[in-house]
Design an enzyme around this catalytic site. Structure first.
Site, mmCIF file in Angstrom:
data_model
loop_
_atom_site.group_PDB
_atom_site.id
_atom_site.type_symbol
_atom_site.label_atom_id
_atom_site.label_comp_id
_atom_site.label_asym_id
_atom_site.label_seq_id
_atom_site.Cartn_x
_atom_site.Cartn_y
_atom_site.Cartn_z
ATOM 1 C CG ASN A 272 -8.111 -60.072 6.057
ATOM 2 O OD1 ASN A 272 -7.486 -58.609 6.494
ATOM 3 N ND2 ASN A 272 -7.508 -60.899 6.622
ATOM 4 N NE ARG B 1 1.814 -58.970 3.816
ATOM 5 C CZ ARG B 1 2.956 -59.352 3.438
ATOM 6 N NH1 ARG B 1 4.066 -58.708 3.707
ATOM 7 N NH2 ARG B 1 3.303 -60.433 2.726
ATOM 8 C CG ASP C 119 -1.538 -57.419 12.542
ATOM 9 O OD1 ASP C 119 -1.601 -56.360 13.479
ATOM 10 O OD2 ASP C 119 -2.554 -58.026 12.067
ATOM 11 C CG ASP D 94 -6.160 -64.107 10.539
ATOM 12 O OD1 ASP D 94 -4.950 -63.712 11.009
ATOM 13 O OD2 ASP D 94 -6.657 -63.592 9.579
HETATM 14 N N1 EPU Z 1 4.775 -65.498 2.423
HETATM 15 C C1 EPU Z 1 5.850 -65.716 1.819
HETATM 16 N N2 EPU Z 1 6.088 -64.829 0.653
HETATM 17 C C2 EPU Z 1 5.135 -64.215 -0.160
HETATM 18 C C3 EPU Z 1 4.115 -64.272 0.689
HETATM 19 C C4 EPU Z 1 3.603 -64.823 1.903
HETATM 20 O O1 EPU Z 1 6.728 -66.183 2.493
HETATM 21 O O2 EPU Z 1 5.465 -63.704 -1.235
HETATM 22 C C5 EPU Z 1 4.437 -66.167 3.669
HETATM 23 C C6 EPU Z 1 4.163 -65.183 4.744
HETATM 24 O O3 EPU Z 1 5.163 -64.530 5.377
HETATM 25 C C7 EPU Z 1 3.245 -65.855 5.902
HETATM 26 C C8 EPU Z 1 2.580 -66.846 4.962
HETATM 27 O O4 EPU Z 1 3.454 -66.935 3.676
HETATM 28 O O5 EPU Z 1 4.349 -66.696 6.641
HETATM 29 C C9 EPU Z 1 1.115 -66.375 4.893
HETATM 30 O O6 EPU Z 1 1.145 -65.083 4.078
HETATM 31 P P1 EPU Z 1 0.003 -64.739 3.037
HETATM 32 O O7 EPU Z 1 0.675 -64.146 1.808
HETATM 33 O O8 EPU Z 1 -1.085 -66.045 2.910
HETATM 34 O O9 EPU Z 1 -0.907 -63.821 3.845
HETATM 35 P P2 EPU Z 1 -1.353 -62.304 3.598
HETATM 36 O O10 EPU Z 1 -2.075 -61.905 2.504
HETATM 37 O O11 EPU Z 1 -0.099 -61.470 3.977
HETATM 38 C C10 EPU Z 1 -3.522 -62.438 4.623
HETATM 39 C C11 EPU Z 1 -4.396 -61.638 5.896
HETATM 40 C C12 EPU Z 1 -3.926 -61.983 7.085
HETATM 41 C C13 EPU Z 1 -4.086 -63.502 7.224
HETATM 42 C C14 EPU Z 1 -3.132 -64.267 6.157
HETATM 43 C C15 EPU Z 1 -3.451 -65.834 6.262
HETATM 44 C C16 EPU Z 1 -4.865 -59.708 4.640
HETATM 45 C C17 EPU Z 1 -4.703 -58.022 4.535
HETATM 46 N N3 EPU Z 1 -4.339 -60.220 5.682
HETATM 47 O O12 EPU Z 1 -2.171 -62.006 4.894
HETATM 48 O O13 EPU Z 1 -4.591 -61.163 8.077
HETATM 49 O O14 EPU Z 1 -3.387 -64.028 8.585
HETATM 50 O O15 EPU Z 1 -3.729 -63.861 5.200
HETATM 51 O O16 EPU Z 1 -4.440 -66.002 6.161
HETATM 52 O O17 EPU Z 1 -5.744 -60.174 4.029
HETATM 53 C C18 EPU Z 1 -5.609 -60.173 9.903
HETATM 54 O O18 EPU Z 1 -6.591 -60.109 9.649
HETATM 55 O O19 EPU Z 1 -5.087 -60.035 11.143
HETATM 56 C C19 EPU Z 1 -4.369 -60.832 9.115
HETATM 57 C C20 EPU Z 1 -2.987 -60.714 9.606
#
Ligand code: EPU
Length: 417
Positions: free
Chosen positions: A22, A92, A116, A306
C-alpha cells in the site's frame, strides 16, 4: 494452484518483511508527476505491482524489474491520461493515478476502481477534495472523467481520514497553484512514505505524519525523478507475528517497525505474545495458549482493518471469548464462514464478530476471499489438525511476497500445490 498447510509448531529463525504494497503502488502512481527515471528499491514481488506496471505502461510510463526487489520506471513525458477498465478493475490503487494526472496533465479518464470485494468503496471524498481545488468531474457507471485547467490550493477537511483520498489530494496539491491544507488527513505510515518521496522530488509538504498536511504548490519544472526505498510492510509483518503467535516459537521479524504498529504490538502482547525490539526488527516469542481480547478497527494509529482477519484467526484458538468490531468496511467478515469450516466458533452480529476460542481447529478445504483474509486462513491452518487446503490463492499473491516460502523457512508445514 492451492496453498496446503498442516499443523505446525515451534517456528524458529529470521523472516525478512518486504516493502509495503500500500506504499509502493502509490509511489508508482507518483511517477506520473514528473518525467525522468525513478528507481524504487525494497519493492515487494507481488501481483499488484505487476498490474500497476501494466497500468502505468498503458499510460506511457515504462517499467523494468531489476532482480526481484528493484523497479526502474521511466516517465518519458509522453503520457496518455487514460486508465483502461481491464487494468483498473484489478486493483483499487489504480484510483491513485487521478491526483497526479490532474496535477500534471489537467485531465484524467479512469474506469471505476476494483480491488477487494468487501462492500461498497466509494470515491466521493477524492472527488470532494479535488473539486475544491478546481477540478470538475463527470462520473457515471463507466468511470471518472475529470478536468482541471487551473488546479489551485484549497482548504480540504475530510469527514473521514480516507487513505486514498488523502493521497490523491496530496499528489494533486504538489503541482497546484498556492497552498492546500488537508485536515483530518489519514496518517498511515505509507502516506508518510509517499510524502517523503514527494519531498525528495522537490515537493513542499509540512505536517508529515500528522492529521494536518500543508502543501505549497510548485511548478512542474521544479519536480524531478528520484530513487526511493519502499517502507516495510506492517501488515506482512503482522502476518508473521500472528503465525508465530498461533504456532508458537521464537522468530525475529526483520524489517518490522515497532513505531508503525504500536497499538497492534500492545494488543498482541495482551494476548500473551512476547514482542521485543531488536536491532532492525522485532523478536517474537510465543510459548503458551493465547488469551482472548476485544478490539475495534480504526484508521491509523488504531488497529487497521487489514489486521483484523489475522486477529480473528488468533481469537479462534485463544482461551476465552473475544469481540472484533469492524468500523471501516461493513462487508469485511466474509472470511468468517471459511474459519468456521476449520472449526472456529464465530458469530456475526452487525459489525461485530464474537469469537469463542476452541482448543484446536481442524483442516478443511477453504477459499481465500481477499488478500488479508487469505493470509489469515494460512495462519489459522498452522493451528489446525490435518490439512487445510486454500483455493483462490491469487488473492494472497496480490499482496504477499512469497508467504509460503517465508513461513516454510521458519519450519512451518506449508506448500503450494
Ligand atoms: N470511503 C468513502 N469515500 C471515499 C473514500 C473512502 O466512503 O471517497 C470509505 C470506504 O468505502 C471505506 C473507508 O472509507 O469504508 C476506508 O477507505 P480508505 O479510502 O481509507 O481506504 P482505501 O484507500 O480504499 C486503503 C488500503 C486498504 C486498507 C484501507 C484502510 C490501498 C491500496 N488500500 O484503501 O488495503 O484496508 O486503506 O486502511 O492502500 C489491503 O491492502 O488489503 C487493503 C484493502
Amino acid at each position: 494452484m492451492h496453498i496446503v498447510v498442516a499443523r505446525s509448531e515451534n517456528l524458529r529463525g529470521i523472516v525478512t518483511v518486504p516493502g509495503a504494497k500500500n506504499s509502493v503502488l502509490k509511489l508508482m502512481a507518483a511517477t506520473l508527476l514528473a518525467p525522468g527515471r525513478y528507481r524504487l528499491t525494497n519493492v515487494p514481488d507481488i501481483a499488484d505491482v505487476d498490474t500497476m506496471c501494466e497500468l502505468l505502461s498503458a499510460m506511457g510510463v515504462s517499467s523494468t524489474r531489476v532482480g526481484t526487489h528493484e523497479l526502474v520506471l521511466e516517465h518519458s513525458g509522453d503520457i496518455v491520461p487514460v486508465a483502461p477498465f481491464e487494468l483498473v478493475d484489478r486493483i483499487r490503487a489504480s484510483i491513485n493515478v487521478l491526483g497526479p494526472l490532474l496535477a500534471r496533465f489537467g485531465r484524467a479518464n479512469i474506469a471505476m476502481p476494483g480491488g477487494d470485494d468487501f462492500g461498497s468503496r466509494p470515491i466521493d471524498l477524492h472527488v470532494m477534495g479535488l473539486e475544491k481545488m478546481g477540478a470538475t468531474f463527470d462520473l457515471d457507471r463507466d468511470g471518472v472523467r475529470a478536468t482541471a485547467s487551473d488546479l489551485h490550493g484549497a482548504h480540504v477537511e475530510l469527514p473521514f481520514p480516507s487513505v486514498g483520498a488523502t493521497e490523491n489530494i496530496l499528489m494533486a496539491a504538489v503541482l497546484a497553484r498556492g497552498v492546500t491544507t488537508i485536515d483530518n488527513a489519514a496518517r498511515e505510515p505509507e502516506i508518510g512514505d509517499l510524502c517523503s518521496m514527494l519531498v525528495d522530488m522537490g515537493a513542499k509538504i509540512s505536517g508529515i505524519g500528522s492529521d494536518q498536511l500543508e502543501i505549497t504548490g510548485i511548478s512542474p519544472d521544479e519536480l524531478r525523478a528520484v530513487d526511493h526505498a519502499v517502507v516495510s510492510d506492517r501488515v506482512q509483518a503482522a502476518t508473521y507475528i500472528a503465525a508465530v503467535a498461533v504456532a508458537r516459537g521464537d522468530v525475529v521479524v526483520a524489517g518490522a517497525r515497532a513505531e508503525h504498529m504500536e497499538m497492534l504490538v500492545t494488543r498482541f502482547s495482551e494476548m500473551g505474545v512476547d514482542i521485543t525490539p531488536v536491532e532492525g526488527g522485532l523478536r517474537v516469542v510465543s510459548t503458551r495458549r493465547l488469551t482472548s481480547i476485544d478490539f475495534s478497527t480504526l484508521p491509523y494509529p488504531g488497529i487497521a482493518t487489514d489486521y483484523k482477519p489475522l486477529l480473528v484467526g488468533m481469537l479462534a484458538v485463544a482461551e476465552g471469548v473475544g469481540v472484533a468490531t469492524e468500523n471501516l468496511y461493513p462487508g469485511r467478515f466474509r472470511y468468517v464462514d471459511e474459519l468456521v469450516k476449520l472449526g472456529a466458533n464465530v458469530r456475526i452480529e452487525g459489525h461485530h464478530a464474537i469469537v469463542r476460542g476452541v482448543d484446536t481447529l481442524v483442516g478443511a478445504p477453504v477459499s481465500a476471499p481477499d488478500i488479508r483474509a487469505g493470509a489469515a486462513l494460512v495462519v489459522a491452518g498452522l493451528a489446525a489438525e490435518g490439512e487445510t487446503v486454500i483455493s483462490n490463492v491469487h488473492h494472497i499473491d496480490r499482496g504477499y511476497d512469497d508467504l509460503v516460502g517465508r513461513l516454510a523457512a521458519l519450519g512451518a508445514d506449508v506448500s503450494r500445490r
